[in-house]
Design a protein around this motif. Structure first.
Motif, PDB file in Angstrom:
ATOM      1  N   GLU A  58      94.099  66.677  73.891  1.00  0.00           N
ATOM      2  CA  GLU A  58      94.284  68.131  73.780  1.00  0.00           C
ATOM      3  C   GLU A  58      95.745  68.519  74.050  1.00  0.00           C
ATOM      4  OE1 GLU A  58      91.504  70.619  75.795  1.00  0.00           O
ATOM      5  OE2 GLU A  58      92.420  72.439  74.967  1.00  0.00           O
ATOM      6  N   ALA A  59      96.352  67.905  75.057  1.00  0.00           N
ATOM      7  CA  ALA A  59      97.757  68.189  75.360  1.00  0.00           C
ATOM      8  C   ALA A  59      98.634  67.777  74.169  1.00  0.00           C
ATOM      9  CB  ALA A  59      98.171  67.451  76.623  1.00  0.00           C
ATOM     10  N   ALA A  60      98.327  66.647  73.567  1.00  0.00           N
ATOM     11  CA  ALA A  60      99.110  66.166  72.424  1.00  0.00           C
ATOM     12  C   ALA A  60      98.942  67.111  71.226  1.00  0.00           C
ATOM     13  CB  ALA A  60      98.673  64.755  72.044  1.00  0.00           C
ATOM     14  N   ALA A  61      97.708  67.618  71.043  1.00  0.00           N
ATOM     15  CA  ALA A  61      97.450  68.528  69.917  1.00  0.00           C
ATOM     16  C   ALA A  61      98.271  69.811  70.078  1.00  0.00           C
ATOM     17  CB  ALA A  61      95.956  68.857  69.847  1.00  0.00           C
ATOM     18  N   LYS A  62      98.352  70.320  71.310  1.00  0.00           N
ATOM     19  CA  LYS A  62      99.129  71.554  71.542  1.00  0.00           C
ATOM     20  C   LYS A  62     100.602  71.323  71.229  1.00  0.00           C
ATOM     21  CE  LYS A  62      96.101  73.672  74.951  1.00  0.00           C
ATOM     22  NZ  LYS A  62      95.725  73.644  76.353  1.00  0.00           N
ATOM     23  N   VAL A  63     101.159  70.233  71.714  1.00  0.00           N
ATOM     24  CA  VAL A  63     102.574  69.933  71.466  1.00  0.00           C
ATOM     25  C   VAL A  63     102.820  69.741  69.963  1.00  0.00           C
ATOM     26  CG1 VAL A  63     104.403  68.237  71.827  1.00  0.00           C
ATOM     27  CG2 VAL A  63     102.945  68.889  73.733  1.00  0.00           C
ATOM     28  N   ALA A  64     101.946  68.972  69.327  1.00  0.00           N
ATOM     29  CA  ALA A  64     102.130  68.649  67.905  1.00  0.00           C
ATOM     30  C   ALA A  64     102.096  69.924  67.058  1.00  0.00           C
ATOM     31  CB  ALA A  64     101.018  67.699  67.446  1.00  0.00           C
ATOM     32  N   LEU A  65     101.042  70.734  67.257  1.00  0.00           N
ATOM     33  CA  LEU A  65     100.883  71.907  66.397  1.00  0.00           C
ATOM     34  C   LEU A  65     101.920  72.971  66.715  1.00  0.00           C
ATOM     35  CD1 LEU A  65      97.020  71.806  66.286  1.00  0.00           C
ATOM     36  CD2 LEU A  65      98.512  71.705  64.290  1.00  0.00           C
ATOM     37  N   GLU A 100      85.720  63.711  67.705  1.00  0.00           N
ATOM     38  CA  GLU A 100      86.098  64.556  68.859  1.00  0.00           C
ATOM     39  C   GLU A 100      87.532  65.038  68.703  1.00  0.00           C
ATOM     40  OE1 GLU A 100      84.510  61.337  68.757  1.00  0.00           O
ATOM     41  OE2 GLU A 100      85.489  60.688  70.610  1.00  0.00           O
ATOM     42  N   ASP A 101      88.401  64.151  68.215  1.00  0.00           N
ATOM     43  CA  ASP A 101      89.812  64.526  68.073  1.00  0.00           C
ATOM     44  C   ASP A 101      89.979  65.599  66.995  1.00  0.00           C
ATOM     45  OD1 ASP A 101      90.122  62.578  69.930  1.00  0.00           O
ATOM     46  OD2 ASP A 101      91.160  61.159  68.637  1.00  0.00           O
ATOM     47  N   LEU A 102      89.207  65.483  65.922  1.00  0.00           N
ATOM     48  CA  LEU A 102      89.268  66.514  64.872  1.00  0.00           C
ATOM     49  C   LEU A 102      88.860  67.870  65.449  1.00  0.00           C
ATOM     50  CD1 LEU A 102      89.622  67.419  61.921  1.00  0.00           C
ATOM     51  CD2 LEU A 102      87.203  66.874  61.571  1.00  0.00           C
ATOM     52  N   GLN A 103      87.795  67.868  66.257  1.00  0.00           N
ATOM     53  CA  GLN A 103      87.331  69.142  66.842  1.00  0.00           C
ATOM     54  C   GLN A 103      88.411  69.751  67.734  1.00  0.00           C
ATOM     55  OE1 GLN A 103      83.708  67.689  68.557  1.00  0.00           O
ATOM     56  NE2 GLN A 103      82.511  68.075  66.693  1.00  0.00           N
ATOM     57  N   ILE A 104      89.073  68.916  68.515  1.00  0.00           N
ATOM     58  CA  ILE A 104      90.130  69.406  69.416  1.00  0.00           C
ATOM     59  C   ILE A 104      91.304  69.966  68.598  1.00  0.00           C
ATOM     60  CG2 ILE A 104      91.867  68.675  71.110  1.00  0.00           C
ATOM     61  CD1 ILE A 104      89.693  66.668  72.169  1.00  0.00           C
ATOM     62  N   TYR A 105      91.753  69.247  67.587  1.00  0.00           N
ATOM     63  CA  TYR A 105      92.871  69.726  66.759  1.00  0.00           C
ATOM     64  C   TYR A 105      92.509  71.032  66.059  1.00  0.00           C
ATOM     65  CZ  TYR A 105      96.325  66.094  67.444  1.00  0.00           C
ATOM     66  OH  TYR A 105      97.287  65.298  68.009  1.00  0.00           O
ATOM     67  N   ASN A 106      91.267  71.101  65.549  1.00  0.00           N
ATOM     68  CA  ASN A 106      90.843  72.330  64.874  1.00  0.00           C
ATOM     69  C   ASN A 106      90.854  73.515  65.830  1.00  0.00           C
ATOM     70  OD1 ASN A 106      90.471  71.597  62.219  1.00  0.00           O
ATOM     71  ND2 ASN A 106      88.354  70.923  62.516  1.00  0.00           N
TER      72      ASN A 106
END
Ligand code: ADP
Length: 177
Positions: A132-139, A163-169
């Motif tokens: 989740e932390a990585a998704a926030k930084v990336a997006l 699970e990772d797709l759900q978090i990124y979405n």
């Protein structure tokens, strides 16, 4: 999920980064030596064939946050952009170094006038970055860079796990609504 901002579409899908036809470039979650390795780097090098390692090792080693570009060899993409993500808890500040990966990759895409680029979740495998932390930084780093892009029309995140797709979405939704 898909969002369109500044005429650039950003989508998250589940899939294999080594099987993304119709994208100009795929991004490799590389190691410093730009060698085969496991995870994303394994999948990309296996599909691209030995020519990719031969070409990329001439630009090695790279540092955390850095990005370099090579041809796509036997991949269905013209280019591979290799990024070295930070090892979580070791390469600091990890959030800045991870953001640098995405920014530097987009700058190379712009320099090469690419229209589409697909990213994996850099650093979230062997390098241990919480998803989740990585998704926030990336997006966030991608959204901040959009106004500097003129050729790119399509950015795709390719997540391996459901699970990772759900978090990124959900992060994409929060950041764009
Ligand atoms: P890093 O060393 O940067 O952590 P990894 O390749 O170990 O890179 O993993 C990064 C992320 O990519 C992980 O979330 C992992 O589940 C995912 N992943 C592994 N193989 C693939 C693949 N073929 N396509 C897309 N994502 C993948």
């Amino acid at each position: 999920m898909k969002a369109v901002i500044h005429n650039i579409s950003i989508e998250c899908i589940q899939g294999d980064i080594a099987n993304q036809p119709n994208m100009d470039a795929v991004v490799n979650a590389a190691n410093a030596q730009l060698r085969m390795g496991g995870g994303v780097a394994g999948a990309i090098h296996r599909t691209a064939g030995p020519g990719l390692e031969e070409e990329s090792r001439r630009q090695a080693p790279i540092k955390p946050g850095q990005a370099v570009i090579t041809g796509g060899h036997r991949l269905p993409n013209s280019y591979v952009i290799h990024c070295l993500g930070p090892v979580y808890g070791q390469d600091e500040p990890s959030d800045k170094l991870l953001a640098d990966c995405y920014r530097n990759a987009l700058r190379l895409a712009e320099e090469y006038q690419l229209k589409s680029v697909a990213f994996p979740a850099i650093s979230t495998g062997v390098f241990g970055y919480p998803v989740e932390a990585a998704a926030k930084v990336a997006l966030k780093s991608i959204l901040d860079e959009l106004t500097n892009l003129s050729s790119l029309g399509h950015i795709r995140f390719v997540l391996f796990r459901t699970e990772d797709l759900q978090i990124y979405n959900s992060v994409l939704k929060k950041l764009t609504e």
